[in-house]
Design a protein around this motif. Structure first.
Motif, PDB file in Angstrom:
ATOM      1  N   VAL A   1      54.117 -19.663 -31.342  1.00  0.00           N
ATOM      2  CA  VAL A   1      55.108 -20.400 -30.551  1.00  0.00           C
ATOM      3  C   VAL A   1      55.000 -21.856 -30.961  1.00  0.00           C
ATOM      4  O   VAL A   1      53.898 -22.413 -31.026  1.00  0.00           O
ATOM      5  N   ALA A   2      56.139 -22.492 -31.267  1.00  0.00           N
ATOM      6  CA  ALA A   2      56.132 -23.887 -31.715  1.00  0.00           C
ATOM      7  C   ALA A   2      57.260 -24.648 -31.043  1.00  0.00           C
ATOM      8  O   ALA A   2      58.293 -24.080 -30.678  1.00  0.00           O
ATOM      9  N   GLY A   3      57.051 -25.960 -30.911  1.00  0.00           N
ATOM     10  CA  GLY A   3      58.055 -26.806 -30.281  1.00  0.00           C
ATOM     11  C   GLY A   3      59.207 -27.150 -31.193  1.00  0.00           C
ATOM     12  O   GLY A   3      60.302 -27.461 -30.720  1.00  0.00           O
ATOM     13  N   ASP A   4      58.980 -27.115 -32.503  1.00  0.00           N
ATOM     14  CA  ASP A   4      60.047 -27.373 -33.475  1.00  0.00           C
ATOM     15  C   ASP A   4      59.569 -26.906 -34.842  1.00  0.00           C
ATOM     16  O   ASP A   4      58.472 -26.340 -34.966  1.00  0.00           O
ATOM     17  N   PHE A   5      60.356 -27.174 -35.886  1.00  0.00           N
ATOM     18  CA  PHE A   5      60.005 -26.676 -37.213  1.00  0.00           C
ATOM     19  C   PHE A   5      58.816 -27.434 -37.816  1.00  0.00           C
ATOM     20  O   PHE A   5      58.070 -26.874 -38.621  1.00  0.00           O
TER      21      PHE A   5
END
Length: 253
Positions: free
Chosen positions: A221-225
């Motif tokens: 899970v990531a907040g952006d690329f």
């Protein structure tokens, strides 16, 4: 996780900001044509017709129609619903192809550039090939290849769409990671063996309208690329380089 060799990206909402892009172009059209339209509501209504239109294809109610065709049919309904008059066919076609001109989220260029140093990058979208190619050219999206549901004439979440990526790349499903902002898309990819990464896009549906989505059950899970690149490249560095020439297990039949 098995070593990831390729990343397959959902596009609408994950890579590009469809809502803000449509609002921008609608407002520009409105100024040129003297139209008074709530373009935010227009964009939301257009997107809301996306899944129902594809479902009609899935059920066989209408023959295979690519996304440009589905968007155009929806557009005709929306022009009437929002009282938009005075557009000729060329102007309607241009408006319909706003989906080819969607702008990426701000983190996308840096994130994709970093990821491409290590991974094969592909789209895995319901968008048709011409749409995805034109979008990539305009937005300088560095895809190694364009994979579209159009190639198998099925729409996600049909398993055949997801399995197209490992099949065409001569990889095992576990060596391909599906990247998307939509849990349902990722769950369908996981069901056929792909690894999954959820990227948060809280502004996809506009400020103040973010939805709480489950974040468990995904490999990353990531907040952006950019964070996705940090997580993936950091994991690879920790795991150490793969031995050159190391045998790979046979691909499933």
């Amino acid at each position: 996780m098995k070593e990831i060799r390729a990343l397959a990206f959902d596009v609408f909402g994950t890579v590009v900001d469809w809502r803000a892009s449509i609002i921008r172009e609608g407002e520009s059209l409105g100024r040129r044509k003297g139209l008074s339209v709530n373009w935010a509501a227009f964009a939301d209504a257009w997107r809301a017709g996306y899944q129902p239109s594809m479902e009609r294809v899935r059920r066989g109610e209408i023959p295979w129609t690519n996304l440009d065709g589905l968007h155009r049919a929806l557009l005709e309904e929306l022009l009437e619903k929002f009282g938009i008059e005075g557009l000729d066919e060329a102007e309607k076609d241009h408006l319909n192809k706003v989906w080819h001109r969607l702008a990426p989220w701000p983190d996308v260029p840096e994130g994709l550039a970093r990821l491409r140093e290590r991974y094969v990058l592909a789209t895995l979208s319901n968008g048709n090939v011409s749409l995805l190619v034109e979008m990539a050219k305009r937005a300088s999206l560095p895809w190694d290849l364009i994979l579209s549901a159009e190639l198998v004439r099925r729409y996600k979440p049909d398993p055949e769409v997801y399995l197209m990526a490992p099949r065409l790349l001569d990889l095992e499903p576990q060596e391909v990671m599906m990247v998307a902002a939509h849990p349902d898309d990722l769950r369908a990819a996981a069901e056929v063996g792909l690894a999954t990464a959820l990227v948060r896009r809280p502004l996809e549906f506009g400020p103040g309208r973010s939805f709480r989505i489950p974040e468990s059950g995904f490999d990353l899970v990531a907040g952006d690329f950019v964070e996705l690149a940090q997580r993936l490249l950091g994991r690879e560095a920790t795991a150490g380089p793969r031995r050159r020439g190391a045998p790979r297990p046979p691909s499933p039949g």
